[in-house]
Structure formats: structure tokens, C-alpha cells
Design an enzyme around this catalytic site. Structure first.
Site, PDB file in Angstrom:
ATOM      1  N   TRP A  29       0.492  -1.151  -0.134  1.00 18.22           N
ATOM      2  CA  TRP A  29       0.144   0.118   0.039  1.00 18.22           C
ATOM      3  C   TRP A  29       1.164   1.035   0.344  1.00 18.22           C
ATOM      4  O   TRP A  29       0.893   2.338  -0.368  1.00 18.22           O
ATOM      5  CB  TRP A  29      -1.460  -0.079   1.110  1.00 18.22           C
TER       6      TRP A  29
ATOM      7  N   ASP B 225      -2.275   6.130   6.172  1.00 18.16           N
ATOM      8  CA  ASP B 225      -3.195   5.319   5.506  1.00 18.16           C
ATOM      9  C   ASP B 225      -3.594   4.608   6.709  1.00 18.16           C
ATOM     10  O   ASP B 225      -1.884   3.689   7.523  1.00 18.16           O
ATOM     11  CB  ASP B 225      -2.963   4.949   4.766  1.00 18.16           C
TER      12      ASP B 225
ATOM     13  N   LYS C  12     -12.395  -2.094   6.441  1.00 16.14           N
ATOM     14  CA  LYS C  12     -11.346  -3.091   7.318  1.00 16.14           C
ATOM     15  C   LYS C  12     -12.114  -2.797   8.602  1.00 16.14           C
ATOM     16  O   LYS C  12     -11.914  -4.069   9.778  1.00 16.14           O
ATOM     17  CB  LYS C  12     -10.116  -2.136   7.248  1.00 16.14           C
TER      18      LYS C  12
HETATM   19  C1  PLP Z   1      -7.424  -1.711   1.795  1.00 14.79           C
HETATM   20  C2  PLP Z   1      -6.362  -0.850   2.043  1.00 14.79           C
HETATM   21  C3  PLP Z   1      -6.281   0.100   1.196  1.00 14.79           C
HETATM   22  C4  PLP Z   1      -7.245  -0.080  -0.429  1.00 14.79           C
HETATM   23  O1  PLP Z   1      -7.703   0.202   0.111  1.00 14.79           O
HETATM   24  P1  PLP Z   1      -9.363   0.528  -1.226  1.00 14.79           P
HETATM   25  O2  PLP Z   1     -10.656   1.169  -0.437  1.00 14.79           O
HETATM   26  O3  PLP Z   1      -9.493  -0.732  -1.714  1.00 14.79           O
HETATM   27  O4  PLP Z   1      -8.631   1.619  -2.272  1.00 14.79           O
HETATM   28  C5  PLP Z   1      -5.008   0.688   1.072  1.00 14.79           C
HETATM   29  N1  PLP Z   1      -4.336   1.062   2.621  1.00 14.79           N
HETATM   30  C6  PLP Z   1      -4.204   0.366   3.310  1.00 14.79           C
HETATM   31  C7  PLP Z   1      -3.737   0.234   4.473  1.00 14.79           C
HETATM   32  C8  PLP Z   1      -5.689  -1.095   2.916  1.00 14.79           C
HETATM   33  O5  PLP Z   1      -5.003  -1.890   4.208  1.00 14.79           O
END
Ligand code: PLP
Length: 356
Positions: free
Chosen positions: A101, A168, A192
Site C-alpha cells: 500500500w 493511511d 476494514k
Molecule cells: C485495503 C487497503 C487499501 C485500499 O483500500 P481501497 O478502499 O480498496 O482503495 C489501502 N491501504 C490499506 C492499508 C489497506 O488495507
């Protein structure tokens, strides 16, 4: 049989939240209409949006120095929106590369300004969080991925710097208290630990946003969504509503400090068994282990599919590891009850008795 959902994302949500969400699809708050069919300009939906924002602020312990947005496009859109809005062509953004990511965020940022990757754990297939690197003070911001969903590592301490952090936090948002004064922007895809897929929480420090670097298309400009309170166009009403229900659930269950205690207890149960059991080993460096995504490997690869089968027989679903790590991954987000982890630990013990 009770099923325990260990998928990394979309992921487990509290049972009570699911029940209320289901009810709202048939009859939202006694209106005689479904939440899926009412106007986003209605007073009822406006109340949901307002409540989602105020609960976010209350739980994170922030006030009017921050804006709270609910946007579309996933966390993946924040990889470029952060850079497009905040990084000038001649400015530098720092990154700590902790896996897939982070890499994606780095790639998107290169289109807008200078990327300075301060540290990376690529040398060991991202099984640790880099430490001890220098952080230049002239960076516009430092981007980190606070919990690495795929590799099972987590920043337990945030970088010590005056440079604003962009974080993030997709796979750990609301799992523990955070010192929000460090963040310029905190973003998280809901699916998540917050709600269903389709909405992304973006928390922005107002002073930081004043340092916006360029004009952008309307929909990609943070200020558009600030001015219109996340309703410039039709917002994803249902995912926002379910996220709001999850925030209410978190509050009713003691807030972030209580979540952190529960999450630490669950993670300890599982990691203790991984370390004790002769058939398994942890994938991540001990001090950087994630409390959300527990990655572990079989000492004998021939055991992989047999163990996943035993998990499924006991109701533990979604334990297969990501292909870039292999083995197993148990995602134990806020909504995973302790009994789910206990059930998985029992499967591990039984598997050792049968195969050890
Ligand atoms: C799942 C995830 C993403 C991607 O998220 P989307 O909403 O599918 O774009 C980005 N960063 C992390 C840390 C993730 O776990």
C-alpha cells in the site's frame, strides 16, 4: 455453528450493527421508506452525516481544528488526492515504504512532486517497520501506512517529527487512541474496521489544508467537500450510515481506549499460541507485530491447506494468507469477539496434537 470472519477486507462488523443496517434497508427509522431510496438532501440523511462527523471527532478526541469528510474512490484515491492537493511540483514528500500500500501511494505521488523515500523494509519482504532514519525538516509532509494489512506490521510509535504526517490508517482506524496533533491528513477506507466498502474517511487538519498546492478538478479538491460537508454530489449514504452505526457501537463499548485493550488482549492470545505451537511461526518482527492482521507461517508448507480446512470446519473463515506472504492471516479487527480468537487458537492446538 457460529462463523468467525477473519477476512482482511471487506471485513467483520459488529452483529448489532448488521442487524440495525438490515432493518434500515426495509424501514429506515420508522419512515416507512428504505435508507436505500431516500434523498441525500432529506433531513434524516443530513442527521446521519452530521452524527457520523461528530462521533468521529468525539472518538478521535479532536475539535474544530479538523475537517471530517466521507468520500468515494477508496483509500486508493487518497494515494493521489493527498499529493494532488498538498504537494507542489517543487516540493518534497517523505515516505516510509512498508509494503504494497505504501508503494502504491509512492507511485501516485510521483506524478505531482518530489518523492523522498526515507526508509524501506523491502529487504526483508516488509516484515518489519524501519526505524532510526533521518526526517528532513523541509518535507511538505511524511506519508506512512500505520498498519500494513498484507504484511502484518504496525507502527506502535509514530515518527518523531514536526513534519505533518499523512497516514493511511485503513486497516486500524478506531482500533486505538492516536495523537491526532501529529496528523495533517488521516485517511481510511471504511471496509476494514469501520463499515462496508464504498466510503473513505478523510480527517484533515485545517491549518495543513491552507497549504494546498494547486487547483484541481472540482471532485478531487478537498475544499469542495469541506464546503459542501461531503455532499457536493450524491454521497454513499448507506456505507456512511453503517459506519455511523459502528461508531455508535464503539462509543457504547467504551471508545478507543477500550478497543485498544480488547484488541491487545485478542492479539496476545493469538501471538502467544503462534510462539508456543511447534508447527507455526510468526511472519513479522516481534516488536512490530500488527494487532489487527496477524500473519503466521507453517513450519512445514505441506500443512497449509490442511490447516485452512480445519479452520473452516471450526467456523474460522478467511484465514488464508495473502499471496505475497503465504501461510495464514487472521484479521482480528474491533468487531472480532474474543471467542473467535479462542476458537482459532483451539484449532491450532488440535492441529499440533494431530500433526506434531
Ligand atoms: C485495503 C487497503 C487499501 C485500499 O483500500 P481501497 O478502499 O480498496 O482503495 C489501502 N491501504 C490499506 C492499508 C489497506 O488495507
Amino acid at each position: 455453528m457460529t462463523k468467525y470472519n477473519f477476512y482482511a477486507g471487506p471485513a467483520i462488523l459488529p452483529k448489532e450493527v448488521m442487524a440495525k443496517a438490515a432493518e434500515s434497508v426495509v424501514d429506515f427509522g420508522g419512515m416507512g421508506l428504505s435508507i436505500l431510496e431516500i434523498s441525500h438532501r432529506s433531513k434524516e440523511v443530513a442527521e446521519v452525516m452530521t452524527k457520523a462527523v461528530s462521533l468521529t471527532k468525539e472518538l478521535l478526541g479532536i475539535g474544530d481544528e479538523f475537517e471530517v469528510l466521507f468520500l468515494q474512490g477508496g483509500a486508493s484515491s487518497q494515494f493521489y488526492m493527498t499529493a494532488m492537493n498538498m504537494l507542489g511540483a517543487f516540493e518534497s514528500a517523505g515516505f516510509v515504504d512498508t509494503g504494497a500500500w505504501s508503494k502504491k501511494a509512492i507511485t501516485e505521488t510521483m506524478a505531482f512532486g518530489h518523492v523522498n523515500t526515507l526508509a524501506s523494509s523491502k529487504d526483508k519482504n516488509y516484515n518489519y517497520i524501519p526505524k532510526g532514519y533521518d526526517i528532513p525538516s523541509d518535507l511538505k509532509y511524511l506519508h506512512i501506512t500505520s498498519n500494513n494489512t498484507i504484511f502484518g506490521t504496525q507502527f506502535h510509535d509514530f515518527p518523531d517529527t514536526e513534519v505533518p504526517l499523512i497516514c493511511d490508517a485503513s486497516s486500524e482506524i478506531f482500533s486505538r487512541p492516536m495523537d491526532m496533533s501529529k496528523f495533517g491528513i488521516l485517511y481510511a477506507g471504511a471496509q476494514k474496521n469501520l463499515g462496508p466498502s464504498g466510503v473513505t474517511l478523510v480527517v484533515i487538519n485545517k491549518e495543513f489544508l491552507k497549504k494546498q498546492a494547486r487547483e484541481t478538478p472540482t471532485m478531487l479538491n478537498y475544499n469542495t467537500h469541506v464546503k459542501k460537508e461531503s455532499a457536493f454530489n450524491t454521497p454513499p449514504v448507506f456505507p456512511i450510515y453503517v459506519s455511523m452505526l459502528t461508531l455508535e457501537w464503539i462509543k457504547a463499548n467504551g471508545g478507543l481506549a477500550a478497543m485498544a485493550d480488547r484488541n491487545a488482549e485478542k492479539a496476545k492470545l493469538l501471538y502467544d499460541e503462534i510462539d508456543r505451537n511447534s508447527l507455526f511461526e510468526g511472519a513479522a518482527a516481534t516488536e512490530d507485530r500488527s494487532l489487527m492482521n496477524v500473519c503466521f507461517l507453517p513450519k512445514n508448507e505441506d500443512h497449509t491447506s490442511a490447516f485452512i480446512e480445519k479452520c473452516a470446519e471450526a467456523g474460522c473463515i478467511g484465514v488464508k494468507g495473502h499471496r505475497s506472504v503465504g501461510g495464514f492471516r487472521a484479521s482480528i479487527y474491533n468487531a472480532m469477539p474474543k471467542e473467535g480468537v479462542e476458537t482459532l487458537v483451539k484449532v491450532m492446538k488440535d492441529f499440533e496434537s494431530a500433526n506434531g
